[in-house]
Design a protein around this motif. Structure first.
Motif, short mmCIF file in Angstrom:
data_model
loop_
_atom_site.label_atom_id
_atom_site.label_comp_id
_atom_site.label_asym_id
_atom_site.label_seq_id
_atom_site.Cartn_x
_atom_site.Cartn_y
_atom_site.Cartn_z
N THR A 53 0.85 -1.19 0.00
CA THR A 53 0.00 0.00 0.00
C THR A 53 0.89 1.24 0.00
O THR A 53 1.88 1.29 0.73
N ALA A 54 0.55 2.22 -0.83
CA ALA A 54 1.28 3.48 -0.87
C ALA A 54 0.27 4.62 -0.84
O ALA A 54 -0.73 4.59 -1.55
N ASP A 88 11.10 -4.37 -11.73
CA ASP A 88 12.56 -4.53 -11.59
C ASP A 88 12.92 -5.58 -10.54
O ASP A 88 13.99 -6.19 -10.62
N CYS A 89 12.04 -5.80 -9.57
CA CYS A 89 12.27 -6.81 -8.53
C CYS A 89 11.76 -8.18 -8.96
O CYS A 89 11.83 -9.14 -8.19
N HIS A 90 11.25 -8.29 -10.18
CA HIS A 90 10.75 -9.55 -10.75
C HIS A 90 9.50 -10.07 -10.04
O HIS A 90 9.33 -11.28 -9.89
N CYS A 91 8.63 -9.15 -9.64
CA CYS A 91 7.34 -9.52 -9.07
C CYS A 91 6.25 -9.29 -10.10
O CYS A 91 6.41 -8.47 -11.01
N ASN A 92 5.15 -9.99 -9.93
CA ASN A 92 4.00 -9.84 -10.80
C ASN A 92 2.87 -9.17 -10.01
O ASN A 92 2.63 -9.51 -8.86
N ILE A 93 2.19 -8.21 -10.63
CA ILE A 93 1.05 -7.56 -9.99
C ILE A 93 -0.18 -8.40 -10.30
O ILE A 93 -0.63 -8.47 -11.44
N LEU A 147 -1.48 -6.29 -5.01
CA LEU A 147 -1.18 -7.64 -4.57
C LEU A 147 -0.13 -8.17 -5.51
O LEU A 147 -0.35 -8.25 -6.72
N LEU A 148 1.03 -8.49 -4.96
CA LEU A 148 2.16 -8.96 -5.76
C LEU A 148 2.39 -10.44 -5.52
O LEU A 148 2.11 -10.96 -4.44
N MET A 163 3.24 0.63 3.23
CA MET A 163 3.08 -0.51 4.13
C MET A 163 3.09 -1.77 3.28
O MET A 163 2.67 -1.74 2.13
N MET A 164 3.54 -2.85 3.89
CA MET A 164 3.54 -4.14 3.20
C MET A 164 3.17 -5.23 4.19
O MET A 164 3.45 -5.11 5.38
N LYS A 165 2.56 -6.27 3.67
CA LYS A 165 2.21 -7.42 4.51
C LYS A 165 2.22 -8.66 3.63
O LYS A 165 1.62 -8.68 2.57
N ARG A 166 2.91 -9.70 4.11
CA ARG A 166 2.90 -10.98 3.41
C ARG A 166 1.52 -11.61 3.54
O ARG A 166 0.86 -11.45 4.56
N THR A 167 1.12 -12.31 2.51
CA THR A 167 -0.17 -12.99 2.52
C THR A 167 -0.06 -14.26 1.70
O THR A 167 1.02 -14.60 1.22
N SER A 168 -1.14 -14.95 1.53
CA SER A 168 -1.18 -16.14 0.69
C SER A 168 -2.39 -16.03 -0.23
O SER A 168 -3.23 -15.16 -0.06
N GLN A 169 -2.46 -16.93 -1.17
CA GLN A 169 -3.55 -16.90 -2.14
C GLN A 169 -4.89 -17.03 -1.43
O GLN A 169 -5.06 -17.85 -0.52
N HIS A 170 -5.85 -16.21 -1.84
CA HIS A 170 -7.18 -16.22 -1.26
C HIS A 170 -7.91 -17.49 -1.66
O HIS A 170 -7.93 -17.88 -2.83
#
Length: 177
Positions: free
Chosen positions: A12-13, A31-36, A53-54, A80-87
């Motif tokens: 979140t920004a 650049d960090c090789h993440c997918n949105i 959600l990355l 802010m950031m928070k790790r999560t898992s697939q819904h």
């Protein structure tokens, strides 16, 4: 070796609205090789809000977690950031969109969301705002909900109609799935 490709991160920004914020944040993520996987943007007052959600492997998400705070400070953003898992969705009998509008009265949204909670109904999406019409402040809201299989849809709709009448709002209830 175990794969961590299913790792997810909610980012979140929030900051003063200006051109280029989305471009800079999505470039950092790329650049960090993440997918949105999913994202939402809203302008609230003069503030820009961006939620993403990355997904990516452990190293990719760690890069975002390491680089985002510095990038946020450079851009004047609160992040802010928070790790999560697939819904994992529950079992739903139907999904509906509810749109309502009426005179802006404090507590209306709270009463609707409380009603959904009492009925064990999940809110998937919510957007509300106010506007002026004929020199009167009006409200409008769009809520997307999932109705669990154990909830009687017809009984729910009747209870909702009663609440809407008590709150003096007009509404449209549409089945979307």
């Amino acid at each position: 070796m175990a794969t961590f490709a299913n790792q997810q991160l909610v980012l979140t920004a929030i900051g003063e609205d200006r051109p280029g914020i989305v471009s800079e944040l999505t470039k950092l993520v790329s650049d960090c090789h993440c997918n949105i996987i999913d994202s939402r943007i809203a302008i609230l007052g003069n503030e820009f809000t961006f939620i993403m959600l990355l997904s990516g492997d452990m190293a990719a998400l760690c890069r975002v977690e390491h680089l985002l705070p510095l990038k946020g400070m450079e851009m004047g953003l609160l992040t802010m950031m928070k790790r999560t898992s697939q819904h994992i969705p529950g079992e739903y009998s139907a999904g509906y969109t509810l749109e309502y509008h009426g005179v802006d009265t404090p507590g209306t949204l709270s009463k609707f969301t409380g009603f959904f909670a009492e009925q064990n109904i999940s809110i998937c999406s919510l957007k509300s705002d106010t506007y002026e019409e004929n020199e009167q402040l009006m409200m409008r809201c769009e809520i997307e909900v999932n109705i669990p299989v154990e909830v009687d849809s017809d009984e729910f709709k009747m209870k909702f109609e009663d609440l809407s009448r008590k709150l003096n709002v007009d509404y449209i209830f549409r089945r979307i799935r």
